[in-house]
Design a protein around this motif. Structure first.
Motif: not given
Length: 136
Positions: A8, A25-27, A47-49, A74
């Motif tokens: 992101t 940061p990512d999803v 779905r997690w970040t 994560h």
């Protein structure tokens, strides 16, 4: 098989000589269709970040940019809940074998940025405004 990682944002600090330390940061999204460290497949979508920090440098032998180090964290709790698993039953090692980190940076860059006269004037103006607001 359908896992997707959406980065992101990407923030980097460094230079072409020493390399770049990057925070991303990512999803993550995907369906648990095969066995994993958490047990057998559940068939559920999740779905997690998270956040990954990397050190990227130019390989002196090939000239190609590459990852030299990477660390990521994560939201595993969110993933476990979305897969419908009981955390108490999720397999995990009895002991955390990951070595302790001494908290020193992967790479140091210098010199530190200096505040120029315009930045100094802006800083003084903001400090004056804060002092006035506090006095009211």
């Amino acid at each position: 098989p359908d896992i997707k990682i959406h980065i992101t944002d990407c923030v980097c600090k460094g230079n072409d000589i020493d390399g770049y330390k990057c925070g991303m940061p990512d999803v993550l999204t995907g369906t648990n269709l095969g066995p994993s460290a958490y047990g057998p497949p559940t068939g559920r979508f999740a779905r997690w970040t998270g956040l990954v920090e990397s050190l990227v440098k130019q390989n002196p032998a090939t000239g190609q940019w590459q990852y030299y180090a990477e660390w990521g964290v994560h939201d595993e709790w969110s993933l476990i809940q979305q897969l419908g698993l009981d955390f108490a039953r999720v397999p995990r090692p009895a002991l955390n074998n990951e070595p302790l980190h001494d908290c020193s940076p992967l790479v140091r860059f210098g010199p530190e940025p200096a505040i120029d006269k315009d930045d100094k004037a802006d800083q003084e103006w903001h400090e004056e405004q804060a002092a006035k607001a506090a006095a009211v």
